[in-house]
Design an enzyme around this catalytic site. Structure first.
Site, mmCIF file in Angstrom:
data_model
loop_
_atom_site.group_PDB
_atom_site.id
_atom_site.type_symbol
_atom_site.label_atom_id
_atom_site.label_comp_id
_atom_site.label_asym_id
_atom_site.label_seq_id
_atom_site.Cartn_x
_atom_site.Cartn_y
_atom_site.Cartn_z
ATOM 1 N N GLU A 196 0.832 -1.217 0.000
ATOM 2 C CA GLU A 196 0.000 0.000 0.000
ATOM 3 C C GLU A 196 0.852 1.247 0.000
ATOM 4 O O GLU A 196 1.908 1.279 0.637
ATOM 5 C CB GLU A 196 -0.846 0.052 1.278
ATOM 6 C CG GLU A 196 -2.086 -0.766 1.215
ATOM 7 C CD GLU A 196 -2.929 -0.615 2.482
ATOM 8 O OE1 GLU A 196 -3.150 0.522 2.915
ATOM 9 O OE2 GLU A 196 -3.329 -1.656 3.017
ATOM 10 N N CYS A 563 2.917 14.595 32.115
ATOM 11 C CA CYS A 563 3.570 13.419 32.689
ATOM 12 C C CYS A 563 3.627 13.551 34.210
ATOM 13 O O CYS A 563 4.079 14.568 34.739
ATOM 14 C CB CYS A 563 4.977 13.266 32.122
ATOM 15 S SG CYS A 563 5.896 11.961 32.958
ATOM 16 N N HIS A 581 8.107 7.946 26.157
ATOM 17 C CA HIS A 581 8.352 8.729 27.356
ATOM 18 C C HIS A 581 8.055 7.897 28.608
ATOM 19 O O HIS A 581 8.860 7.851 29.545
ATOM 20 C CB HIS A 581 7.496 9.994 27.320
ATOM 21 C CG HIS A 581 7.806 10.937 28.426
ATOM 22 N ND1 HIS A 581 8.887 11.791 28.389
ATOM 23 C CD2 HIS A 581 7.215 11.137 29.620
ATOM 24 C CE1 HIS A 581 8.936 12.476 29.510
ATOM 25 N NE2 HIS A 581 7.929 12.099 30.287
HETATM 26 N N1 DCP Z 1 -1.161 -9.478 5.471
HETATM 27 C C1 DCP Z 1 -0.784 -10.285 6.512
HETATM 28 N N2 DCP Z 1 -1.566 -10.371 7.620
HETATM 29 C C2 DCP Z 1 -2.705 -9.662 7.717
HETATM 30 C C3 DCP Z 1 -3.112 -8.824 6.667
HETATM 31 C C4 DCP Z 1 -2.302 -8.769 5.539
HETATM 32 O O1 DCP Z 1 0.266 -10.922 6.422
HETATM 33 N N3 DCP Z 1 -3.460 -9.763 8.812
HETATM 34 C C5 DCP Z 1 -0.313 -9.452 4.271
HETATM 35 C C6 DCP Z 1 -0.849 -10.383 3.219
HETATM 36 C C7 DCP Z 1 -1.493 -9.489 2.223
HETATM 37 C C8 DCP Z 1 -0.699 -8.217 2.360
HETATM 38 O O2 DCP Z 1 -0.271 -8.166 3.699
HETATM 39 O O3 DCP Z 1 -1.449 -10.042 0.927
HETATM 40 C C9 DCP Z 1 -1.490 -6.979 2.024
HETATM 41 O O4 DCP Z 1 -2.566 -6.830 2.906
HETATM 42 P P1 DCP Z 1 -3.970 -6.303 2.444
HETATM 43 O O5 DCP Z 1 -4.775 -5.985 3.649
HETATM 44 O O6 DCP Z 1 -3.807 -5.234 1.415
HETATM 45 O O7 DCP Z 1 -4.663 -7.576 1.781
HETATM 46 P P2 DCP Z 1 -4.488 -8.164 0.352
HETATM 47 O O8 DCP Z 1 -3.594 -7.357 -0.509
HETATM 48 O O9 DCP Z 1 -4.117 -9.597 0.471
HETATM 49 O O10 DCP Z 1 -5.967 -8.109 -0.216
HETATM 50 P P3 DCP Z 1 -6.794 -6.832 -0.693
HETATM 51 O O11 DCP Z 1 -5.951 -5.627 -0.520
HETATM 52 O O12 DCP Z 1 -7.131 -7.120 -2.116
HETATM 53 O O13 DCP Z 1 -8.008 -6.831 0.185
#
Ligand code: DCP
Ligand code: MG
Length: 633
Positions: A196, A563, A581
């Site tokens: 992302e 704090c 902190h």
């Molecule tokens: N991931 C992970 N554990 C999680 C969520 C995600 O290891 N709890 C990893 C696997 C995913 C990647 O991160 O492939 C990207 O997460 P996304 O939430 O974007 O999920 P995806 O890309 O798999 O699906 P989409 O974005 O199409 O919903």
């Protein structure tokens, strides 16, 4: 999770990370999925942990309801006036001059695996193993299979599910390729995980006289050409909305929200709050059950009550959500505060396996640090035990480090102190950065670091219950947060917008806040076990509680921002600074206990120590901590 509340269909109230829908899960028979998950996890450690969390949230909800019931008509109309004014201010500050694009790869790990093995195409696929899956193909999602779900449950939901083990090397390779594409559109893109990123495309639209829609389509196409993978894109006037938009036409789609106030208000009006980044399962449940808020419009309608029950920062965050206002600042203004990496695996107590995981993590962390040209001085080890208890162990080093070897030396010490232990997750985080090119730290951070330099302390190991707001996240990417000089000690809108936290107000006659009490109370740490989803509710500051917490000598926040140990003021939305902190004070205290000859303490502690006639023979180099935390005037 009430067996009692739901009679013969107890699964109906069983909501976990597994039962939340992800893209591609529309039309799934939710009740069937919920029932299977409930039946298969019943009695497990995970289930027990979920039950504890659920009970805790229920208690919180009851307490907030009681506070709400005490409000008079007069109170509410008073708060309404304040909120109306604030809404006008926030609306007036709305920035519609930037165009943000959020891109998210589709079923990323599963798509990479399919790319490399075309036989998997069109099949229900899960990446991971029997204990946990990282993601599922869209074909598998139709059965209710999703990320973070144990494989054995996923197989029950979809018996023909194909499992492929994870291979992070591959995902990083493809991630790099996508990042090369991003940098052509925005060299300062913000990557928030392997798959992302946020790109500001205002300039490129202007330069090339093309619409944001065209940029989105071109970017998706280029990524496909370069990687063979699809992604989904959202475009909007700010990052918060762009992320929501990228999910709308998933997979392999895009959604453009124009830079127009009316369009934004129409878009946001019926949007469920859960779609917004920063509003997780717990916050959603609290807002729904205490105030009947489910959509963004309802946030604005219930503004007075939000103001009455939550802190200014949280109320501002909610109001911004209701108005569709999100972060728009340039990435250059954002400064990284920490970099982390974590891995989930099948629970094990095999020490050599655990140390091997640590080696991998140290390597990833070291690579990330070196790529960014950063050195860090605070190393935190995160552990999740087989029974889902999340702990952190932190260490303040004498020097700044970023090499794998250095990280490993200290990380191993931290892990050794925990053995024997059965773990399902390990994570490493480096913070307190030193950067040769520029100092990425704000005034607060800088002064704290200076102090730590001077202290010449031996590494100090501290224990703290770590509360993490997200649902299970297997691959932890780097995290970032912003602090800059102009913040002073006030809540800045952009920080609020980046913040994922929910803070309960300390205003007026608000009653006790259980979490702060638990959080600040040593013997209650065990009660906090497994509350990793609950950081959404930290830093409560009922004065009475504060007073009693003080007795326990644990640091905490007076009035939600001061704090209790040194008097520094750090606003609620400076999450990492606050965590560090308090970690620092806890480390100080532990050091005092463990190594009296190296005592260094705040004046407040010093007087306390004097009263207690500390047995410490010699005072080490002592610099009053408040000398480093003078509030700017
Ligand atoms: N991931 C992970 N554990 C999680 C969520 C995600 O290891 N709890 C990893 C696997 C995913 C990647 O991160 O492939 C990207 O997460 P996304 O939430 O974007 O999920 P995806 O890309 O798999 O699906 P989409 O974005 O199409 O919903
Ligand atoms: Mg994705």
């Amino acid at each position: 999770m009430g067996e009692t509340s739901s009679g013969d269909r107890p699964w109906q109230s069983y909501h976990t990370a597994y039962t939340n829908a992800k893209a591609g899960m529309e039309g799934v028979d939710k009740e069937k999925v919920q029932r299977i998950i409930y039946e298969m996890s019943k009695g497990s450690k995970y289930f027990e942990n979920e039950k504890r969390k659920e009970a805790f949230i229920k208690q919180k909800i009851e307490s907030l309801r009681a506070q709400r019931a005490k409000l008079t008509e007069k109170d509410i109309s008073h708060f309404q006036m304040i909120v109306n004014k604030r809404i006008l201010e926030l609306d007036g500050s709305r920035d519609l001059s930037k165009i943000w694009l959020h891109t998210d790869m589709d079923a990323f790990y599963a798509a990479v695996e399919t790319l490399e093995n075309p036989l998997l195409k069109g099949k229900p696929l899960a990446v991971g193993g029997m204990s946990m899956i990282c993601t599922a193909s869209y074909e598998a999602r139709k059965y209710g299979v999703r990320a973070a779900m144990p494989g054995f449950i996923a197989r029950k939901l979809c018996p023909e599910l194909i499992f492929v083990p994870t291979n992070f090397g591959k995902y990083t390779y493809y991630s790099e390729k996508t990042r090369n594409v991003f940098s052509k559109y925005d060299p300062d893109y913000i990557a928030t995980s392997l798959d992302e990123a946020y790109l500001e495309i205002t300039e490129i639209c202007k330069q090339r006289s093309i619409s944001s829609e065209e940029v989105a389509a071109e970017l998706r196409n280029t990524i496909y050409q370069e990687t063979g993978l699809t992604c989904s894109v959202g475009v909007a006037p700010n990052r918060m909305l762009a992320k929501v938009c990228s999910d709308i036409n998933k997979p392999n789609g895009q959604f453009i929200l124009p830079n127009d106030r009316d369009a934004v208000m129409t878009f946001i009006s019926s949007l469920p709050i859960r779609k917004v980044g920063g509003i997780g399962k717990v916050t959603e449940q609290i807002l729904r059950e205490v105030l009947g808020i489910s959509t963004c419009t309802e946030i604005l309608q219930k503004g007075a009550l939000l103001h009455a029950l939550f802190s200014h920062c949280s109320t501002d965050f909610f109001l911004c959500v209701g108005l569709g206002i999100g972060g728009t600042d340039a990435p250059q203004q954002k400064m990284r505060k920490s970099i982390s990496s974590e891995r989930t695996f099948v629970a094990t107590d095999d020490e050599s396996l655990l140390f091997q995981k640590l080696v991998d993590l140290a390597e990833t962390l070291s690579n990330d640090m070196q790529k960014e040209g950063l050195l860090g001085r605070n190393l935190t080890l995160k552990l999740k035990t087989a029974s889902f208890e999340v702990r952190t162990r932190a260490i303040s080093l004498q020097k700044y480090v970023n090499s794998k070897e250095d990280i490993l030396i200290y990380a191993s010490k931290l892990l050794k102190a925990e053995l024997p232990v059965r773990l399902r997750l390990l994570g490493l985080r480096l913070s307190h950065f030193h950067d040769d090119n520029h100092n990425p730290l704000g005034p607060t951070q800088k002064t704290l670091t200076s102090f730590l330099h001077i202290s010449e302390s031996i590494p100090s190991i501290i224990n703290s219950v770590h509360l993490n707001s997200s649902d299970v996240q297997i691959m932890g990417g780097g995290t970032s947060s912003s602090t800059n000089e102009s913040h002073g000690f006030q809540c800045e809108l952009n920080d609020i917008l980046e913040s994922n936290q929910l803070f309960v107000s300390n205003e007026g006659n608000v009653t006790s806040s259980e979490i702060q009490a638990e959080y600040s109370n040593k013997e209650c740490q065990s009660k906090c076990k497994g509350k990793e989803d609950l950081t959404n509710i930290v830093d409560f500051s009922d004065r009475k509680r504060a007073a009693s917490s003080r007795d326990s000598s644990r640091p905490f926040w007076i009035d939600d921002y001061i704090c209790s140990v040194c008097g520094i003021e750090i606003p609620t939305n400076f999450i990492e600074e606050r965590q560090e902190h308090l970690d620092y004070h806890l480390a100080q205290m532990l050091q005092k206990e463990e190594c009296r000859s190296l005592t260094f303490s705040s004046p407040l502690e010093k007087s306390r120590t004097k009263k207690q006639k500390s047995s410490s023979g010699k005072q080490a180099k002592y610099i009053p901590i408040d000398a480093f935390f003078k509030k700017k005037t």
